[in-house]
Design an enzyme around this catalytic site. Sequence first.
Site, mmCIF file in Angstrom:
data_model
loop_
_atom_site.group_PDB
_atom_site.id
_atom_site.type_symbol
_atom_site.label_atom_id
_atom_site.label_comp_id
_atom_site.label_asym_id
_atom_site.label_seq_id
_atom_site.Cartn_x
_atom_site.Cartn_y
_atom_site.Cartn_z
ATOM 1 N N GLU A 72 11.721 2.394 0.924
ATOM 2 C CA GLU A 72 10.856 1.624 1.833
ATOM 3 C C GLU A 72 10.908 0.135 1.517
ATOM 4 O O GLU A 72 11.006 -0.714 2.422
ATOM 5 C CB GLU A 72 9.412 2.138 1.733
ATOM 6 C CG GLU A 72 9.203 3.516 2.364
ATOM 7 C CD GLU A 72 7.910 4.173 1.917
ATOM 8 O OE1 GLU A 72 7.024 3.468 1.404
ATOM 9 O OE2 GLU A 72 7.785 5.405 2.066
ATOM 10 N N ASN A 99 9.681 5.374 -2.191
ATOM 11 C CA ASN A 99 9.099 4.022 -2.258
ATOM 12 C C ASN A 99 10.178 2.956 -2.430
ATOM 13 O O ASN A 99 10.106 1.884 -1.825
ATOM 14 C CB ASN A 99 8.095 3.941 -3.409
ATOM 15 C CG ASN A 99 6.855 4.783 -3.152
ATOM 16 O OD1 ASN A 99 6.706 5.354 -2.071
ATOM 17 N ND2 ASN A 99 5.974 4.873 -4.120
ATOM 18 N N ASP A 140 -7.238 35.752 -33.560
ATOM 19 C CA ASP A 140 -8.428 36.300 -32.911
ATOM 20 C C ASP A 140 -9.678 36.189 -33.771
ATOM 21 O O ASP A 140 -10.765 36.000 -33.270
ATOM 22 C CB ASP A 140 -8.202 37.771 -32.504
ATOM 23 C CG ASP A 140 -7.675 38.626 -33.650
ATOM 24 O OD1 ASP A 140 -7.693 38.151 -34.803
ATOM 25 O OD2 ASP A 140 -7.258 39.768 -33.384
ATOM 26 N N VAL A 155 0.840 -1.205 0.000
ATOM 27 C CA VAL A 155 0.000 0.000 0.000
ATOM 28 C C VAL A 155 0.873 1.252 0.000
ATOM 29 O O VAL A 155 0.602 2.229 -0.705
ATOM 30 C CB VAL A 155 -0.967 0.002 1.223
ATOM 31 C CG1 VAL A 155 -1.625 1.363 1.392
ATOM 32 C CG2 VAL A 155 -2.019 -1.070 1.048
ATOM 33 N N ALA A 156 1.934 1.238 0.823
ATOM 34 C CA ALA A 156 2.815 2.406 0.932
ATOM 35 C C ALA A 156 3.667 2.596 -0.317
ATOM 36 O O ALA A 156 3.914 3.724 -0.746
ATOM 37 C CB ALA A 156 3.716 2.268 2.147
ATOM 38 N N ASP A 187 -9.153 32.548 -38.302
ATOM 39 C CA ASP A 187 -7.895 32.059 -37.720
ATOM 40 C C ASP A 187 -8.046 30.665 -37.106
ATOM 41 O O ASP A 187 -7.051 30.002 -36.806
ATOM 42 C CB ASP A 187 -7.398 33.012 -36.620
ATOM 43 C CG ASP A 187 -6.875 34.315 -37.185
ATOM 44 O OD1 ASP A 187 -6.481 34.323 -38.364
ATOM 45 O OD2 ASP A 187 -6.863 35.317 -36.457
ATOM 46 N N ASP A 246 0.608 37.293 -33.861
ATOM 47 C CA ASP A 246 0.066 38.478 -34.523
ATOM 48 C C ASP A 246 0.797 39.703 -33.992
ATOM 49 O O ASP A 246 1.211 39.726 -32.832
ATOM 50 C CB ASP A 246 -1.430 38.635 -34.202
ATOM 51 C CG ASP A 246 -2.285 37.608 -34.928
ATOM 52 O OD1 ASP A 246 -1.930 37.255 -36.049
ATOM 53 O OD2 ASP A 246 -3.294 37.162 -34.357
ATOM 54 N N ILE A 263 3.312 1.143 -3.556
ATOM 55 C CA ILE A 263 2.741 1.176 -4.910
ATOM 56 C C ILE A 263 2.309 2.602 -5.246
ATOM 57 O O ILE A 263 1.493 3.185 -4.537
ATOM 58 C CB ILE A 263 1.545 0.200 -5.031
ATOM 59 C CG1 ILE A 263 2.045 -1.254 -4.997
ATOM 60 C CG2 ILE A 263 0.763 0.464 -6.311
ATOM 61 C CD1 ILE A 263 0.950 -2.283 -4.916
ATOM 62 N N GLU A 295 0.115 4.101 -6.912
ATOM 63 C CA GLU A 295 -1.137 4.065 -7.668
ATOM 64 C C GLU A 295 -1.709 5.468 -7.921
ATOM 65 O O GLU A 295 -2.534 5.674 -8.778
ATOM 66 C CB GLU A 295 -2.195 3.194 -6.954
ATOM 67 C CG GLU A 295 -2.847 3.815 -5.710
ATOM 68 C CD GLU A 295 -1.934 3.854 -4.495
ATOM 69 O OE1 GLU A 295 -2.135 4.716 -3.637
ATOM 70 O OE2 GLU A 295 -1.004 3.034 -4.426
ATOM 71 N N THR A 339 5.104 11.452 4.805
ATOM 72 C CA THR A 339 6.054 11.883 3.763
ATOM 73 C C THR A 339 5.393 12.066 2.398
ATOM 74 O O THR A 339 5.774 12.957 1.642
ATOM 75 C CB THR A 339 7.229 10.881 3.619
ATOM 76 O OG1 THR A 339 6.699 9.608 3.251
ATOM 77 C CG2 THR A 339 8.016 10.784 4.901
#
Length: 884
Positions: free
Chosen positions: A700, A697, A631, A279-280, A635, A326, A282, A284, A728
């Site tokens: 970890e 990551n 403008d 969980v920490a 264009d 322009d 990955i 995602e 973190t």
Amino acid sequence: MKWYQLDVEKVEQKLHVVTNRGLSPKQVEQRRKQYGFNVLESQKNISKWLLFLKQFQDFMVLVLLAATLIAGILGEYVDAIAIMVIVLVNGFIGYFQEQKAENSLEKLKELSAPMANVFRDGKWEKISSREVVVGDIVRITSGDRVPADVRITKSNSLETEESALTGESLPVAKHATPINRDHVDAQDQVNMGFMGTLVTRGSAIGIVVGTGMNTMMGQIASLMVNTKKVMTPLERKLAELGKILIVVALFLTALVVVLGVIQGHPVYNMFLAGISLAVAAIPEGLPAIVTVALSLGVQRMIRKKAIVRKLSAVETLGCASVICSDKTGTMTENKMTVKELFLNGKQLYVSGDGYDIRGDFYLSDTKLDEKYPNLQEMLMYGMLCNNANLQVKKGKYLVDGDPTDGALLVVARKLGLTAVIEENYRIVKEIPFDSDRKRMSVVIEDENGMRFLITKGAPDVLLPRSTFHFNASGRARLDAVDSQSIQEAVGRMADKALRTLAIAVKPLAKNDSLETSFLEKDLTFIGLYGMMDPPRKEVKSAIEECRQAGIRTVMITGDHVKTAKAIASKLNILPEHGLVLEGHQLNKLTVNELKDVIEDTYVFARVTPEHKLKIVEAFQEKGHIVAMTGDGVNDAPAIKASDIGISMGISGTDVTKEASSLILMDDNFATIKSAIQEGRNIYENIRKFIRYLLASNVGEILVMLFAMLLALPLPLVPVQILWVNLVTDGLPAMALGLDKAESDVMKKVPRNPREGVFARGLGYKIITRGIVIGIVTLLAFIITYQNNPDNLVYGQTMAFTTLVMAQLIHVFDCRSEHSVFSRNPFENMYLVFAVISSLLLVLIVIYWEPLQPIFHTTSLNLRDWMLILGLSALPTVLFGFTKK
């Protein structure tokens, strides 16, 4: 109500409005309460509850919650509750990040919404289309989206394209006459303008008869397909990368679990630790983080007067290698002032600046008055062939409308001609200006019923259509000598960087044809206006900054080639041997032929919108990423074809804004430079995000993997892993998105659009920093655990604190591509406060006794902190002396 059957007076009566006054503020308020805002009902946004629950739909989070529930059933209440709380807090952080991004994008939609010109309480004003109410008097011109269903009361060659409503792509000519038939289909209601349809030609005034869901478009709104959120190329790239990283993280996590079980750790403990680590570790949330970074960046761009319509443009901005801009209004101030007149074969000078109506006329040193031959007539004709208005605000004159038209009104006022004179004349027909015709004409009838045509436009367009001219003696046939004299006057004005505008007339009989082909020939040439439009003060330095950033600036203008050259030289756009191409030369070149000379061309003069498209294609063929400004309605194709289409917020038409990726709220070239700088910075901040998160990551995962390979106890418990992730990955990572640009961001060459996410050494930095973070964390654990083998909690606290501190120090290293020592850490106070907040959260779980058993921590002494700080600073200091 069949509005198309009613004449204008009946429509006014039924809606309680007078065309020459408009609605009062009180009426507007009442009608808004009665009918609501002028918007179509759209897809409802996802509810806040669903957005919050969406944070927990990730598979690994669900597995962790299930494992935590099992832990609770088995009696591990403290761990179970702690993990639940951390997951919930993480969910709240993700929810608030997404909410902020959504709000930011909604604000962008509001800012880039179409505008409407309405006549209220006796004056014209520009408002958001959603503010339009039934009974409003509206003015629509070429390039506008019709803001609501409108009964046309006055049409000047109006044509609208109604394919969105009827499926018919050919423009429909509109008039103001009632239609005395029943059951008329929408496509045959030619005195009506319908909400959302496009004005392709001409202009009109009308009364709003239906708004929001009570319009023709509203009736079919339920059939309209709701648009899905489109991911930007970078978001797609990171979503794909995320899938690969998930597989890698899961493999390494599974390896940690298997090695732990083999070495005798309890299966349940290892399973929970593995899930927490997954969980920490990955990433995602990478695509979500990019959305947050983009939304934070576009908010900064709004403050710098640039509105991003397509998020993908933010990424492309950093790749821009050519800006095709322009001249008028973008590089210049678009505050036209008539400085010279060419009349009766003489050069006249006009004093005064800006829109100040005080000024005098001179022939050499002789002051002139209204008795000078043809002067009053010339200025009056310029005032009549005109769609602008002069308004007084706080004692100053301001122009409502085209600045060129405004300059003609101001110069007429200098001779004492006022708007009262216009009341003696009636406009019978108007042939609108467009960039292909390069002229505008009106048929005027005076109070005696006499008719005449007034045409104003480019000198090279009017001169071939003129057979006569005015001189001091009166009307005379235009011969070759006279034509040569006029052309020389144009050249002299252009050499002084003056824009030139010619004006001509033609007397008409009452029964003469009003066909354009008949009207605009055999004209009587009157004279020339020479208008000064000074360059914006900030543009020259912005062009120089772009040059240092490897970005070429190319000027594109419809003006005379000499005017273009003079302005380009003032702005340092045109180098000594740089080429200038004119429209007639572009006509003879194919895209392939233009490609051969385009690298040496810096100015394009007398161009049409079709030329712009050819210029874009030629630059793209040479491998450039092209930003193109525009403008007018014509264009839009060039803007759409360019890599970064840029429209004007003030002078731009609705159709051009819709085709563009970026809108300049101030129509200023310097804002393009600021947007490119911000675009580069946003991309760099996303790289900082990725570098910080993935290096953390990697650290970890490796600390756990190395511990298992060395047959050590678990250096981190599940609740600590999740807490590290919370303190973190949350605030510090967000604060990186608010980082200012590095000093050399506009001194680098444009980024290659095919550049990978890990280009320029990013992958190397992630892996090397991640490995060292993992090693120093494990060292802290080994040193402490070997000296205190009976106190595992002490060793885990040291590992936990070292890992957090290493990441919090490493976040400052991520701010620079070069070295941590190259930037002042206090430049980003958001990051400083985020790091302090994260540090406090760590100190709380270490020193507050009630939390110690929950987080498996114990108090640390000064010697411990010296070891922690020494080790945690090592990754950043070690690489701080290298550029890799």
